[in-house]
Scaffold this active site. Sequence first.
Site, PDB file in Angstrom:
ATOM      1  NE  ARG A  10       4.168   5.260   4.387  1.00 19.85           N
ATOM      2  CZ  ARG A  10       3.603   3.788   4.461  1.00 19.85           C
ATOM      3  NH1 ARG A  10       2.440   3.617   5.139  1.00 19.85           N
ATOM      4  NH2 ARG A  10       3.981   2.917   3.599  1.00 19.85           N
ATOM      5  CD1 TRP A  26      -2.407   1.871   0.508  1.00 19.53           C
ATOM      6  CD2 TRP A  26      -1.976   1.755   2.694  1.00 19.53           C
ATOM      7  NE1 TRP A  26      -3.418   2.596   0.992  1.00 19.53           N
ATOM      8  CE2 TRP A  26      -2.832   2.868   2.445  1.00 19.53           C
ATOM      9  CE3 TRP A  26      -1.465   1.815   3.970  1.00 19.53           C
ATOM     10  CZ2 TRP A  26      -3.272   3.986   3.297  1.00 19.53           C
ATOM     11  CZ3 TRP A  26      -1.877   2.778   4.865  1.00 19.53           C
ATOM     12  CH2 TRP A  26      -2.827   3.868   4.505  1.00 19.53           C
ATOM     13  CD  GLN A  33      -4.999  -6.503   5.200  1.00 24.91           C
ATOM     14  OE1 GLN A  33      -4.605  -5.557   4.715  1.00 24.91           O
ATOM     15  NE2 GLN A  33      -5.210  -7.598   4.428  1.00 24.91           N
ATOM     16  CE1 TYR A  74      -3.921  -0.861  -0.867  1.00 23.00           C
ATOM     17  CE2 TYR A  74      -2.589  -2.694  -0.803  1.00 23.00           C
ATOM     18  CZ  TYR A  74      -3.334  -2.110  -0.193  1.00 23.00           C
ATOM     19  OH  TYR A  74      -4.079  -2.452   0.881  1.00 23.00           O
ATOM     20  CD  GLN A 101      12.289   1.746   5.548  1.00 24.20           C
ATOM     21  OE1 GLN A 101      11.621   1.409   4.753  1.00 24.20           O
ATOM     22  NE2 GLN A 101      12.366   2.815   6.200  1.00 24.20           N
ATOM     23  N   PRO A 137       0.568  -1.600  11.634  1.00 23.64           N
ATOM     24  CG  PRO A 137       2.373  -3.451  11.351  1.00 23.64           C
ATOM     25  CD  PRO A 137       1.174  -2.660  10.742  1.00 23.64           C
ATOM     26  CG  LEU A 138       5.716  -0.551  12.252  1.00 21.57           C
ATOM     27  CD1 LEU A 138       7.195  -0.555  11.085  1.00 21.57           C
ATOM     28  CD2 LEU A 138       6.207  -0.958  13.647  1.00 21.57           C
TER      29      LEU A 138
END
Length: 319
Positions: free
Chosen positions: A223, A21, A172, A54, A285, A202-203
């Site tokens: 980002r 995404w 999800q 996406y 990452q 989750p982050l």
Amino acid sequence: MQYRQLGDSDLTVSEIALGSWLTYGGGVERQQAEACVHKAFDVGINFIDTANVYGRGAAESFLGEVLQGIDRSSYVLATKVFFPMSPDDQGLSAAQIHKQIDASLQRLKTDYVDLYQCHRYDSNTPLEETMAALTEVVQQGKARYIGFSEWNPAQIRAALALPNVEKFVSSQPQYSMLWRQPEEKVFPLCAENGIGQIVWSPLAQGVLTGKYKPGAAPPADSRAANDNMNGFMQDLRSDRVLSAVQTLQPLADQLNISMAQLALAWILRDRRVSAAIVGASRPDQVADNAAASGITFDEPMLREIDMVLGPALKQVAAR
């Protein structure tokens, strides 16, 4: 890397999944995106999540190209359907499900996906029609299993109550240290019905890595600094939230792990979660996130995390 079963399916997925995404086929330069996918396989990630919307198909097309030559049985591939692909193509009608699965498979250059997910609930289409079409997709061998994203308990129960249709194996939801809403109702309901959680963000869009400082501009390569990728972050970047997140750093230091690993290990403490989906713009990452698999906490550490995040939790929950 450790692995978990996805709900009542026979899919075994890595605890850390690679998502696409806002990144692949769009926000991340092609060479870097390819390096991230290859690094994912190098560190044991076998679960790749995407969606038709996406990049309006660009993420699927990218993955279809980069996954060529990799043994198809060695990884689990998931995509989704619901959001508009054109003014006339959206939703979960039977016609759309059959049209979009074929288009996704063509872009992904594969005969089947392991998991086909309803990206949201479609209140404009009878649920019976949606579930019958998804069942046909499985019967045709185009998807092995089906799942949903961000359905509420009433919608989940209604789908489970329908006879003679394929059963969902995955949910999800958005879930992180800062966004815990699914714990109350969705997690228990799904656990009772053999539905595993594959959680997104989750982050918290990178906020839980600690790279965003209160009162400071975001790093230029982050980002938050990219207008193509930061549209969902504004309510997570208040000074109150960022200040609370900074207090997690000493806890990560105690465990000799990164802030990202702390946040992901916190997610994986709950065995109802099958996998946490991470996005990454650099291979390092991917490796750092993957290393969260297998990290465990004791109860005092969990209590301390809750204590230091208290102010942020109240603000984010009120959004």
